[in-house]
Write an enzyme that holds these catalytic residues in place. Structure first.
Site, PDB file in Angstrom:
ATOM      1  N   ASP A 448       0.853  -1.180   0.000  1.00 42.98           N
ATOM      2  CA  ASP A 448       0.000   0.000   0.000  1.00 42.98           C
ATOM      3  C   ASP A 448       0.896   1.238   0.000  1.00 42.98           C
ATOM      4  O   ASP A 448       2.106   1.142   0.246  1.00 42.98           O
ATOM      5  CB  ASP A 448      -0.897  -0.033   1.243  1.00 42.98           C
ATOM      6  CG  ASP A 448      -1.807   1.171   1.332  1.00 42.98           C
ATOM      7  OD1 ASP A 448      -2.331   1.586   0.292  1.00 42.98           O
ATOM      8  OD2 ASP A 448      -1.991   1.689   2.442  1.00 42.98           O
ATOM      9  N   ASP A 747      -4.903   6.276  -4.441  1.00 44.36           N
ATOM     10  CA  ASP A 747      -4.639   7.656  -4.823  1.00 44.36           C
ATOM     11  C   ASP A 747      -4.672   7.846  -6.331  1.00 44.36           C
ATOM     12  O   ASP A 747      -4.664   6.882  -7.104  1.00 44.36           O
ATOM     13  CB  ASP A 747      -3.276   8.088  -4.282  1.00 44.36           C
ATOM     14  CG  ASP A 747      -3.427   9.103  -3.156  1.00 44.36           C
ATOM     15  OD1 ASP A 747      -4.491   9.732  -3.094  1.00 44.36           O
ATOM     16  OD2 ASP A 747      -2.501   9.242  -2.353  1.00 44.36           O
ATOM     17  N   LYS A 833      -7.236  -5.041  -5.123  1.00 39.38           N
ATOM     18  CA  LYS A 833      -5.950  -5.380  -4.523  1.00 39.38           C
ATOM     19  C   LYS A 833      -5.848  -6.886  -4.289  1.00 39.38           C
ATOM     20  O   LYS A 833      -4.838  -7.514  -4.622  1.00 39.38           O
ATOM     21  CB  LYS A 833      -5.762  -4.633  -3.196  1.00 39.38           C
ATOM     22  CG  LYS A 833      -5.564  -3.130  -3.354  1.00 39.38           C
ATOM     23  CD  LYS A 833      -5.329  -2.476  -2.002  1.00 39.38           C
ATOM     24  CE  LYS A 833      -5.086  -0.974  -2.132  1.00 39.38           C
ATOM     25  NZ  LYS A 833      -4.788  -0.334  -0.835  1.00 39.38           N
TER      26      LYS A 833
END
Length: 1115
Positions: A448, A747, A833
């Protein structure tokens, strides 16, 4: 009826499977990626209309059954039977009457916690099943049970049952202790007392006795007291709202604001809750902890009072009231609470080394059976050959040692203890003790960004107004503008008190400095108002709880003030406005106060708040200024969400890109002035949408969006998330170790790319290929072709483009991405993810590691072969769900390079040596049987066999867990050594065959030497061969060790001393008069020398002429 439905399901699955065989994917799926661009001039719809090719002929019924239909039928039958046997009660919406559990229409689950696996009846069968479902333990059970058959009996029963019984006893005791602890924890939790409000007043009830409809009083006792049910907040004592902590539910440590239902909050006294006729309509229990829909209705008024209920009115189980006292009605209990519904049990992880040892164990079993068949064949299959075959299988059963699993499990526990005691990585916790070797086999590290590579500590860096930009070195200019602006406003107010000026005079004042002061004033004011931050004042004197807090709230002292919010970005923005002169000093449910540089308090009424969501990517607030009555709608959010909301401008997109390239997190701030009529119209439509039962979220969003049009763009803010300590050297260390690092973040693309460069995830001289946004198959095809032409470059791709590529070209994309030295996936959801982790596992067969610090990383951590959690600012959820927990990202270097290396090398050596210990004695048995006419007679019996695997050799063999090939400093200095570990050379069929050859050689020498040198009695053969065997094993341990530890020396001499001491008591097996003579000593010495000396010479020559890489560094 149910049976007919079940068989219908089976028939449908049969049909669907048959036709799935017939209709294969179209030829388009087979197209090569390298293709001219002209081939994609058509629209995506063209692909859907292409004819589908039939690649297989229709299978007949029998062919379908043989090809796999039987699996489908069996699976469908089992699924249907399981469904019938354990049908779950359907979850439904409910009507809950205040304080009247007896009015509930249905019976809801009991609010009792039960974490026990077994009960008194199922404990023994359950534990035995869990043990014997593995091949090794089942094998030993069958061998041990065979000894009850007289014709198959080889030796004493305890030689087989004692080791098996020991393993089972240890397992049962461990499980029993765990069960008792679970029972005690459950009993303690179910017996906790909580305050229940009744008509007669407050009473204490056990947690397990709380029912749906009860009114529960929740007080701030301490921050570790979690309440056990889901509540709706009805009354909050002063000031109508409270804060809760949800770190045990969603991993976030920031306090959340909760509000009471307006109708009940306004009641004169608490007892009036029982005098009104009111009920709550609550949606059915569900997983989502961030949403709730319900309605509150009071019937005893005319007209009836209706209020909509949302997530702001709820207090979920496993959270803590951090301030105030709350009275809430219970809406969900037991298994229907949000925390229980969201409890996911992580999969049982097995290391690659365990799987490799399991394969070798099966190979040994096959060799054992083959050896037994050869023995029977050499007998000529005479007599009851089948019985003799089984006797030989039992005789050679030690070729698969039962101590293998015990030694490995004890070794894993030792590695975990060493990791947690390492002073260089303090605070590290091993939560899964079964996979420490995985730390030494990793090829992919998925990390991450926020809170993992960065500190999640936000610092305000940039304010951009379109024509002018302010950085950290020019913040004093903003402060002077704010001071001047509010001084001017104060002066105008003073003038207004003497003589009311005309509107023209009032308006002309600010216009003088419209380009600078006025715009800065509006921007800073908007930032200070548009947020969900609450100032909290802690009193330093006394311990009087609520009273002091209330008093402290009136003391707006800068020393006592701290800010609480669910986002560190918002806290950074509010702290910045405080630094430039505009301070948030107080906030409650309906108002907030700002303090100007001159000390004046500005009050604003909060009319509406629209919280931030991952879907909207923005938050808004509508306030009314107390002094002027002006209504203003402020909004801030991500540039992608705000670009279409604000008025046209020509600088926003460019400046957002510039800030993102600097690694700053950007927020766009805008406002809109509303008239009283506009707001009243909006409020009516908004309240009506909130009362909807169906599609409430969509209707509310539509009403809010009607307000989000042509907003005035005020400013663009840039906040920096600082890198963690030593991130750059750690990433470089991992890259040099051959580990490929993928960064998965939510992001934006520019920020993720900048952090990848600043952290040296991507080296400065390395090219970066930014994958263009793709939305259909043709675009993905062309972009993959463009990417294929690039060499040795990092890949940056967004989550949306990734999803398109995986839908159409999964294999091709993963193949290309795996060739990249680094990959950055931005705008990734938690599900994506985890999906990426599973893709790497499926397509590469390499070991993956995921590291993160937030609740959104849990799915990725649990999906990876090895999950590492960091205790960060986002809470402990990732840390608690991980296999290993660390406190800083830099600790991962030592965790992998040192502890991962040692764990893998030690377990590989330990496992192979334990197998060697079993193979050597089986070889001796085979030689003995072949010389004595292939008789199935045991060479060693009784205590000799038990002692050989325990006190005589156990301690030296287990001391291999202390061995190391290189020093920790050397492993960190030369991370390239880690590359050899990923190739699995320490435990492979090659190394296994070498140990097999060593075992055959030594077993043959020991047995033939004893038979050649024995004199007259058979007992001398046993004494010479067994003593030489013990000495050989001790010398082989010494040969295997690369770095001596003082405990290894102690283990060697202790085991030798135990054997020599036990000779005095083994009259049944040894002739004491013979073993004290010189002939015995020189014969044992000669046999041991012949069995071990050649191996020592070979090791010396190998280290001299072909040394391993680590020995070159050590020298």
């Amino acid at each position: 009826m149910r049976l007919s439905e079940s068989f219908t399901t089976i028939f449908n699955s049969y049909c669907s499977f048959r036709y799935s065989l017939e209709d294969e994917p179209s030829n388009l799926d087979e197209m090569p990626l390298m293709m001219s661009e002209e081939g994609f001039e058509n629209d995506e719809s063209d692909y859907q209309t292409l004819p589908r090719a039939r690649v297989n002929q229709r299978q007949s019924g029998l062919a379908w059954f043989l090809l796999g239909g039987w699996k489908v039928l069996c699976g469908s039958c089992c699924d249907c039977l399981a469904h019938i046997c354990r049908r779950k009660k359907e979850l439904k919406a409910r009507t809950v009457w205040l304080g009247c559990p007896e009015k509930c229409e249905e019976k809801y689950p009991k609010n009792a916690i039960k974490n026990q696996k077994y009960n008194i009846i199922t404990f023994v069968p359950g534990v035995l099943y869990q043990q014997f479902k593995f091949f090794l333990n089942l094998y030993f059970l069958v061998v041990a049970c065979s000894q009850f058959v007289p014709s198959l009996k080889i030796g004493y029963l305890y030689t087989y049952w004692a080791p098996l019984g020991f393993v089972l006893a240890v397992t049962m005791v461990r499980e029993a202790v765990d069960e008792v602890r679970r029972y005690q924890r459950d009993k303690e939790m179910n017996s906790q007392l909580y305050s229940k409000l009744t008509v007669r007043g407050k009473i204490q009830v056990k947690s397990s006795d709380i029912q749906v409809g009860d009114l529960i009083i929740v007080e701030k006792v301490n921050l570790s007291c979690h309440y056990p049910v889901d509540l709706l907040c009805f009354v909050v004592f002063f000031p109508g709202s409270c804060f809760i902590r949800t770190d045990q539910l969603d991993g976030e440590t920031d306090w959340k604001l909760k509000v009471a239902v307006g109708c009940t909050q306004r009641l004169p006294a608490v007892g009036d809750l029982f005098s009104i006729s009111a009920y709550v309509y609550a949606q059915k229990p569900q997983l989502d902890i961030h949403s709730f829909e319900g309605n509150f209705t009071r019937e005893d008024t005319d007209p009836q009072i209706h209020e909509s209920l949302s997530i702001e009115n709820t207090l979920w189980a496993s959270t803590v009231v951090a301030s105030g006292t709350v009275i809430g009605v219970v809406i969900y209990t037991g298994k229907e609470t949000r925390s229980v519904l969201n409890t996911s049990y992580a999969k049982n992880k097995f290391g690659l080394l365990d799987l490799e040892l399991n394969r070798l164990t099966k190979a040994l079993f096959l060799a054992q059976v083959v050896l037994s068949v050869v023995m029977v064949a050499l007998q000529g299959f005479v007599g009851p050959w089948f019985r003799n075959l089984f006797r030989f299988v039992v005789l050679f059963s030690y070729i698969i040692p039962i101590s293998l699993r015990v030694n490995l499990d004890m070794g894993k526990s030792a590695y975990g203890w060493m990791i947690m005691k390492d002073e260089n990585i303090p605070g590290t916790v091993v939560r899964t003790s079964t996979i420490p070797e995985e730390l030494g086999r990793l090829v992919y590290l998925l990390t991450d960004k926020t809170g993992t590579l960065t500190q999640n500590e936000m610092i305000f860096k940039r304010l951009h107004l379109g024509t002018v930009s302010y950085g950290t070195d020019t913040m004093d200019e903003i402060q002077s503008h704010i001071v001047q602006s509010y001084a001017q406003v104060s002066h105008l107010n003073d003038v207004a008190t003497g003589a009311t000026p005309s509107r023209k005079t009032q308006a002309s004042g600010p216009k003088v400095r419209k380009s600078v002061s006025s715009r800065i004033h509006e921007a800073v004011k908007a930032i200070a108002l548009c947020h969900n931050v609450t100032p909290v004042y802690e009193s330093h004197a006394g311990v009087n709880g609520e009273t002091e807090s209330a008093e402290a709230d009136q003391d707006f002292s800068d020393d006592n003030r701290t800010y609480q919010a669910s986002s560190p970005d918002e806290v950074a923005l509010v702290r910045w406005t405080e630094s430039v002169g505009l301070t948030l000093v107080n906030r409650d449910l309906t108002s907030l106060q700002l303090k100007t540089p001159s000390g004046q308090i500005l009050s604003f009424y909060i009319l509406q708040i629209f919280p931030f969501t991952s879907e909207s990517k923005r938050m808004g607030i509508i306030v009314r200024e107390e002094s002027t009555g002006d209504i203003t709608f402020y909004m801030k959010g991500a540039d992608v969400a705000m670009a279409s909301i604000v008025q046209y401008n020509d600088w926003l997109e460019e400046e957002c890109g510039n800030m993102a390239r600097e690694g700053l997190r950007t927020l766009v701030v805008a406002k809109k002035c509303l008239s009283e009529e506009q707001y009243q119209d909006f409020e009516n439509r908004y309240n009506q949408a909130k009362l909807s039962i169906h599609d409430r979220t969509l209707k509310v969003a539509a009403v809010v969006e009607s307000l989000e049009r042509e907003m005035e763009l005020l400013c663009l803010t840039g906040v920096e998330d600082q890198l963690q300590a030593d991130v750059r050297p750690t990433l470089e260390l991992l890259r040099n170790a051959g580990i490929k690092i993928w960064m998965l973040t939510g992001d934006k693309l520019e920020t993720a790319t900048c952090i990848a460069k600043s952290s040296h995830l991507v080296s400065r001289n390395q090219d970066i290929h930014v994958f263009r946004p793709v939305s259909n198959r043709g675009e993905a095809h062309l972009e993959l072709n463009a990417f294929r032409r690039k060499h040795d470059c990092a890949l940056v791709i967004s989550g949306d483009s990734l999803e398109v590529c995986l839908r159409y070209y999964e294999h091709e994309f993963v193949e290309l991405a795996c060739q990249c030295p680094a990959v950055v996936c931005c705008r990734c959801s938690p599900t994506q993810k985890a999906q990426i982790v599973r893709l790497l596992q499926q397509h590469t067969a390499n070991r993956t590691c995921a590291i993160g610090d937030g609740g959104n990383d849990v799915s990725m951590i649990q999906a990876a072969d090895c999950g590492i959690g960091i205790e960060g600012k986002e809470g402990k959820q990732a840390s608690l769900a991980a296999d290993f927990s660390i406190t800083q990202f830099k600790h991962i270097g030592r965790l992998l390079m040192v502890h991962g290396r040692n764990s893998y090398k030690r377990s590989a050596a330990l496992g192979q040596f334990v197998m060697h210990r079993g193979m050597i004695i089986s070889t001796m048995q085979a030689v003995f049987s072949s010389i004595f006419y292939f008789a199935s007679v045991p060479l060693y019996q009784g205590f000799l066999m038990v002692g050989y695997a325990t006190i005589y050799t156990m301690f030296p063999v287990f001391s291999l867990v202390l061995d190391q090939d290189v020093k920790p400093e050397m492993a960190l200095l030369y991370p390239e050594l880690y590359k050899d570990l990923t190739k699995g050379r320490s435990l492979s069929f090659k190394t296994f065959l070498i140990w097999v050859l060593i075992s055959v050689y030594q077993g043959g020498i020991l047995m033939y030497g004893a038979l050649v040198l024995f004199e007259s009695e058979f007992v001398h053969v046993v004494a010479i061969s067994f003593t030489a065997l013990i000495l050989t094993e001790l010398l082989m341990v010494a040969l295997t060790i690369r770095t001596w530890h003082w405990l290894m020396v102690v283990a060697e001499f202790f085991s030798l001393g135990c054997y020599l001491a036990s000779l005095a008591f083994l009259n049944e097996y040894f002739d004491l008069s013979f073993i004290t003579t010189w002939p015995f000593l020189w014969k044992v010495s000669a046999i041991t020398l012949v069995s071990c000396l050649p191996l020592y010479i070979i090791k010396y020559l190998k280290r001299k002429f072909s040394p391993p890489s680590y020995s070159k560094l050590s020298s």
